[in-house]
Design an enzyme around this catalytic site. Structure first.
Site, short mmCIF file in Angstrom:
data_model
loop_
_atom_site.label_atom_id
_atom_site.label_comp_id
_atom_site.label_asym_id
_atom_site.label_seq_id
_atom_site.Cartn_x
_atom_site.Cartn_y
_atom_site.Cartn_z
N LEU A 172 0.81 -1.31 0.04
CA LEU A 172 -0.14 -0.05 0.03
C LEU A 172 1.08 1.33 0.13
CD1 LEU A 172 -2.80 -0.94 2.47
CD2 LEU A 172 -2.84 -1.31 0.07
N ALA B 20 15.10 0.01 -16.77
CA ALA B 20 16.01 -1.00 -16.56
C ALA B 20 15.81 -1.84 -15.35
CB ALA B 20 17.35 -0.02 -16.11
N TYR C 214 13.40 3.08 -14.32
CA TYR C 214 12.14 2.36 -14.19
C TYR C 214 12.44 1.08 -15.11
CZ TYR C 214 7.67 0.22 -15.58
OH TYR C 214 6.65 -0.45 -15.63
N LYS D 7 12.77 -3.17 -14.41
CA LYS D 7 11.93 -4.11 -15.02
C LYS D 7 12.74 -5.13 -16.10
CE LYS D 7 8.07 -4.55 -14.58
NZ LYS D 7 7.20 -5.25 -13.53
N PHE E 41 2.45 -8.43 -9.78
CA PHE E 41 2.37 -7.18 -10.17
C PHE E 41 3.22 -6.11 -9.54
CE2 PHE E 41 -1.61 -9.06 -11.48
CZ PHE E 41 -1.91 -8.64 -12.56
N THR F 85 6.73 -5.06 -18.89
CA THR F 85 6.37 -3.83 -19.81
C THR F 85 7.02 -3.90 -21.11
OG1 THR F 85 6.35 -1.36 -19.88
CG2 THR F 85 8.12 -2.53 -18.50
N ASP F 86 6.51 -3.11 -22.02
CA ASP F 86 7.10 -2.85 -23.31
C ASP F 86 8.28 -1.95 -23.10
OD1 ASP F 86 5.55 -0.72 -23.00
OD2 ASP F 86 4.75 -0.58 -25.06
N GLU F 87 8.46 -1.24 -22.13
CA GLU F 87 9.39 -0.32 -22.20
C GLU F 87 10.93 -1.06 -21.92
OE1 GLU F 87 8.95 3.19 -19.71
OE2 GLU F 87 6.90 2.84 -19.51
N ARG G 288 2.18 6.05 -28.23
CA ARG G 288 2.20 4.78 -27.30
C ARG G 288 1.05 3.82 -27.76
NH1 ARG G 288 6.42 6.65 -26.06
NH2 ARG G 288 7.03 7.31 -24.33
#
Length: 342
Positions: A36, A167, A165, A169, A82, A140-142, A229
């Site tokens: 949270l 990197a 971020y 993932k 997630f 993610t596709d990033e 995007r």
């Protein structure tokens, strides 16, 4: 009864996922593990937590003692991860936090699952895994970096992250793959394009734009607004994860895209037009909705120009495809915000 550990499910996509799973399956139990943090909202899933089919545990995926305790208590069949720090701007401000949660947290879950799910050692020297278990990483596709004006990301596209971020993932994905290669752990990974829909945290582009328009505030647009995007309605994404967990090949990566490629400035114009259509003439907010609210701001550091993802593999192997086109999805999203402005 199958049991699922779903981490980060008080966040946007995770919350939609557990709602999808509980609505679809009668014979499952979900345990939500969520710290949270700023993007987690327990109210999002409060109606789903009944203490029988769905339980909530507040905690950190980096906490090994807690993870061991949960695996021992619930005997999980599936882990769906997630949990992640996910906003690029925040990763620029505090990169180390993203390493702790996204990399170390994922590795902690992997190792906890390995300890719980390995039942012995085969003659080959590899571990023997319990039947019917799967660790699924939501990515993610990033991780692929940035595209030019043409082409698409495929599962074989080299990984080329451009922000702290992405990197983090990418590193998490590689740990998941490494556990499969090293220990033969049953894993899968999905890499999705930008999600939108109900329960989205309002710092993200689409809910921020809807919120600001309704409040008569300026609409910040990075750079010239031409960054592209691919947008995926969150319910379609949840169906894809469900399909991969149960029907995807072990050890594989599946791209999940929406076939809704839009420039950021185009998204804003569509939202403005849709709100003008959907608001009744009697609503005083309608009078100030126009393009004058758009304000261009300095571009983000390392801002990728274009993402576009090819979901050919998941369609061919599993039969999943995006059902919701953007104009339909944005109307459903705005309708949800009208009903949940509180």
């Amino acid at each position: 009864m199958k049991t699922y550990l779903v981490t980060g499910a008080a966040g946007f996509i995770g919350a939609n996922f557990i709602k999808h799973m509980l609505a679809k399956y009668d014979d499952i139990k979900i345990v939500v593990l969520d710290l949270l943090t700023y993007a987690g909202n327990l109210g999002t899933i409060a109606e789903d937590i009944d203490g029988v089919r769905c339980e909530f545990v507040k905690g950190d995926i980096c906490d090994r003692a807690l993870a061991d305790q949960l695996f021992e208590k619930y005997n999980f069949n599936y882990v769906v991860n997630f949990a992640a720090e996910s906003h690029v701007d925040r990763s620029i401000e505090n990169p180390q936090l993203f390493l702790q949660t996204n990399i170390l947290g994922t590795q902690n879950l992997l190792d906890t699952a390995r300890k719980a799910w390995v039942t012995g050692k085969a003659e080959t020297g590899y571990p023997v895994w319990r039947e019917g278990v799967r660790f699924h990483q939501v990515s993610t596709d990033e991780v692929y970096g940035s595209l030019g004006a043409e082409g698409y990301f495929h599962e074989t596209t080299p990984l080329d992250p451009r922000s702290p971020y992405s990197a983090s993932k990418t590193s998490a994905d590689l740990f998941v793959k490494a556990y499969h290669e090293t220990y033969k752990m049953p894993v899968s990974i999905t890499r999705c394009s930008n999600n939108y829909g109900p329960y989205h945290f309002p710092e993200k582009l689409i809910p921020l734009i809807i919120k600001n328009i309704l409040e008569g505030k300026s609409l910040p647009v990075y750079g010239d607004g031409t960054n592209v995007r691919d947008w995926l309605y969150v319910e379609d994404h949840c169906k894809a994860i469900d399909a991969v967990i149960h029907h995807g090949r072990v050890g594989e990566v599946y791209n999940v895209g929406g076939h809704n490629e839009k420039q950021n400035i185009e998204i804003i114009h569509i939202i403005i037009e849709t709100l003008q259509e959907m608001l009744p003439d009697s609503d005083p907010r309608k009078a100030h909705i126009n393009n004058d609210l758009i304000t261009y701001v300095e571009d983000r550091k390392g801002h990728d120009r274009r993402y576009a993802i090819a979901p050919d593999k998941i369609k061919a192997e599993i039969g999943w495809y995006p059902e919701t086109m953007f104009k339909e999805g944005i109307r459903k999203t705005i309708a949800w915000y009208f009903e949940h402005e509180d």
